[in-house]
Structure formats: structure tokens, C-alpha cells
Write a protein that holds these residues in place. Sequence first.
Motif, PDB file in Angstrom:
ATOM      1  N   VAL A  14      27.971  29.047  34.386  1.00 40.03           N
ATOM      2  CA  VAL A  14      27.067  28.023  34.135  1.00 40.03           C
ATOM      3  C   VAL A  14      25.672  28.403  33.985  1.00 40.03           C
ATOM      4  O   VAL A  14      25.013  28.831  34.994  1.00 40.03           O
ATOM      5  N   TRP A  15      25.178  28.758  32.755  1.00 42.11           N
ATOM      6  CA  TRP A  15      23.619  29.238  32.583  1.00 42.11           C
ATOM      7  C   TRP A  15      22.721  28.332  32.128  1.00 42.11           C
ATOM      8  O   TRP A  15      21.342  28.543  31.909  1.00 42.11           O
ATOM      9  N   TYR A  16      23.182  27.075  31.319  1.00 47.96           N
ATOM     10  CA  TYR A  16      22.431  26.146  30.816  1.00 47.96           C
ATOM     11  C   TYR A  16      22.784  24.820  31.182  1.00 47.96           C
ATOM     12  O   TYR A  16      23.448  24.325  31.881  1.00 47.96           O
ATOM     13  N   ALA A  17      21.822  23.895  31.226  1.00 46.99           N
ATOM     14  CA  ALA A  17      21.857  22.418  31.598  1.00 46.99           C
ATOM     15  C   ALA A  17      23.111  21.818  30.784  1.00 46.99           C
ATOM     16  O   ALA A  17      23.724  20.996  31.537  1.00 46.99           O
ATOM     17  N   SER A  18      23.137  22.119  29.464  1.00 42.47           N
ATOM     18  CA  SER A  18      24.100  21.538  28.854  1.00 42.47           C
ATOM     19  C   SER A  18      24.799  22.503  27.664  1.00 42.47           C
ATOM     20  O   SER A  18      24.236  23.075  26.998  1.00 42.47           O
ATOM     21  N   ASP A  19      26.052  22.577  27.795  1.00 40.55           N
ATOM     22  CA  ASP A  19      26.796  23.679  26.871  1.00 40.55           C
ATOM     23  C   ASP A  19      28.240  23.388  26.731  1.00 40.55           C
ATOM     24  O   ASP A  19      28.899  23.377  28.036  1.00 40.55           O
ATOM     25  N   PRO A  20      28.669  23.240  25.692  1.00 39.05           N
ATOM     26  CA  PRO A  20      30.463  22.807  25.539  1.00 39.05           C
ATOM     27  C   PRO A  20      31.169  24.026  26.298  1.00 39.05           C
ATOM     28  O   PRO A  20      32.285  23.736  26.631  1.00 39.05           O
ATOM     29  N   LYS A  21      30.622  25.290  26.557  1.00 41.76           N
ATOM     30  CA  LYS A  21      31.506  26.373  26.958  1.00 41.76           C
ATOM     31  C   LYS A  21      31.411  26.161  28.380  1.00 41.76           C
ATOM     32  O   LYS A  21      32.098  26.863  28.986  1.00 41.76           O
ATOM     33  N   GLN A  22      30.879  25.332  29.204  1.00 41.23           N
ATOM     34  CA  GLN A  22      30.589  25.325  30.339  1.00 41.23           C
ATOM     35  C   GLN A  22      31.491  24.358  31.198  1.00 41.23           C
ATOM     36  O   GLN A  22      31.939  23.296  30.540  1.00 41.23           O
ATOM     37  N   THR A  23      31.719  24.662  32.461  1.00 42.36           N
ATOM     38  CA  THR A  23      32.564  23.604  33.344  1.00 42.36           C
ATOM     39  C   THR A  23      31.643  22.423  33.493  1.00 42.36           C
ATOM     40  O   THR A  23      30.514  22.675  33.947  1.00 42.36           O
ATOM     41  N   PRO A  24      32.346  21.098  33.204  1.00 42.10           N
ATOM     42  CA  PRO A  24      31.503  19.997  33.828  1.00 42.10           C
ATOM     43  C   PRO A  24      30.967  20.054  35.302  1.00 42.10           C
ATOM     44  O   PRO A  24      31.893  20.531  36.065  1.00 42.10           O
ATOM     45  N   TRP A  25      29.885  19.307  35.305  1.00 40.51           N
ATOM     46  CA  TRP A  25      29.456  19.588  36.795  1.00 40.51           C
ATOM     47  C   TRP A  25      30.256  18.979  37.837  1.00 40.51           C
ATOM     48  O   TRP A  25      30.280  19.400  38.994  1.00 40.51           O
ATOM     49  N   GLU A  26      31.257  17.813  37.701  1.00 41.99           N
ATOM     50  CA  GLU A  26      31.967  17.070  38.763  1.00 41.99           C
ATOM     51  C   GLU A  26      33.070  18.195  38.858  1.00 41.99           C
ATOM     52  O   GLU A  26      33.452  18.234  40.076  1.00 41.99           O
TER      53      GLU A  26
END
Length: 290
Positions: A14-26
Motif C-alpha cells: 500500500v503506497w497510496y490512499a486509493s488504488d485498485p491494485k492495493q489490499t482494501p483497508w479492512e
Amino acid sequence: MTFRTATAPDAWGVWYASDPKQTPWERYLDEVAASGYDWTELGPWGYLPTDPVQLQDALSSRCLGLCGAAVVHSLSAPDALATLRERLRPLCRNLVATGTPWLLLMDDSDAYLTPQARIATSGVWGRMMHVITTIAQEIRQEHGLRLLFHPHVGTAIETEAEILRLLNDTPADQVELCFDFGHHAYTGADALAFMRQHASRIPYYHFKNLDGDIHAKAMAAGTPFMDVFQNGVMCELDKGVLDFGEVVDFLRERNFDGFIVVEQDMYPCAPDKPLPIARHNRNVLKRLGL
């Protein structure tokens, strides 16, 4: 002596506040708890909930605490002080509300279009030191928070010489280091020797290891550091050039009392990749008695 083991969204890619490549925060928080950590850093502002009540509920329901928050900002910009102050207002409120003591500050590598551009002139360097010192004083006075500066590859404060210059040009009682072993080793410097020499200025550590083969090939080829990071140069704690057994032994000798935050730069990565790595790294720490 208390070692508090933590991780960070960076270790989940996770490098960004929102990015479809990233794991959801939950899912991120669920997996932090499942991997055996007690603490997490906040990650980029906006990734975890920005409402302090929602954030605290999300952490408490998983028996997690918040140990710090990192802010990446273009410190060489002429208006850096004003823009950084604006960004920090909501963040500092959340840190106070969640009882989080540390704010980590980093220069922004995106501000420099070439490796040569990151070399600061004396005027730019002086302005940067003013920004760092002023922010450290203000967050201490206004919020009771402590500032950690995080040197980072590709920024104006990357090399060991630049870190030493930062330590010399900022007050020791206001500006301390978040020492990242992986970034320090990436520059070719001896991270363990630096830690031993400057431990009095380091209350907070990022445990991160470096794959020597990937690093050597990248240096020989002149590969840009962002590409090298995405090629997996930062590896599991027991698979790189650094001996974290030596690190832990040294910290025990000093009766270290603080946070050990495990990171592993992996952006972008498949959603199922981070958890097994996080569990592996947590088991490495357990074998070291942490």
C-alpha cells in the motif's frame, strides 16, 4: 526494556490512499492481526479511516494499536512549510485522538526528475532544515507529538553523509530518526555500523532487509530505484544482507524501549502475497525473542 512489534501498510503493497491494485483497508487490518502484530502505522492519509472514532473502533476491534503515521512531502518546495502545515492539521488531530506519539516525515522522491536533481543547494538545504525543525517544534508544542525524520532513497536526504548533515543541522531534542535498515543499505552504507554510532538519536526502527543479488545487478545496470523496489529488492528479514540477530542483540544491550516496525516494499503485489510474508517475518522476530 520493551520491544513493541509493528508493521505498516507498505508491507501489504500500500503506497497510496486509493488504488485498485492495493489490499482494501479492512482486509489489511484483519491480516495484520492474523499475522501476529500488535501495532500498525497509519499508512498514506485516507487509506485507513480518517474519522478518529471509526479509526479507533477499527483498530480496537482487532486488538491493534496505532504506533505512528508517515507523511511524504516535497520539502524542497518554496512553499513547503505552509503546505505541510495544512496537511498535518487533520492528521495530528487523529494521532492525538488515538494516543499515537510519532509523526514520521519524509521528503518526496517524486519532486526530483533526475538523480542529480535531488542534490540540494545550500539555500534549498537550509530551507528544508528550517521546515523540518519548525514542524517538529510546532507539533510538540501544539499536540504533544514527536517528529521522526525518515531518510529515503531518491530524495534530498538519502546518503549517510546527508543523514549526518541532517543530524548536525537539526536539534537533537526535537528531530529524531526513524531508521530504515533497507534504505540505508540500498545506498551502499553499513546500516549496522550507523545504528551503533547514532542509536541515541534513533527511538524507532523500520526493520527491512535487502536482497544483495537484485541490488548488485540493479546498481551495475543503473536501474531506477522505483523499478528496483518493484523488482523485489526488499526481501524477508532473514533472506537479505543484514543480520537482524545482531541488531536485536545490540538493542537489548541498550535496553531499547520502543517500536520495531517491519516493512517490505512490494507495490504492486497480488492480494494473497502479503499475509504469508508478514507471518514469516513475524516468526523471524519470534525466533529472535521478540
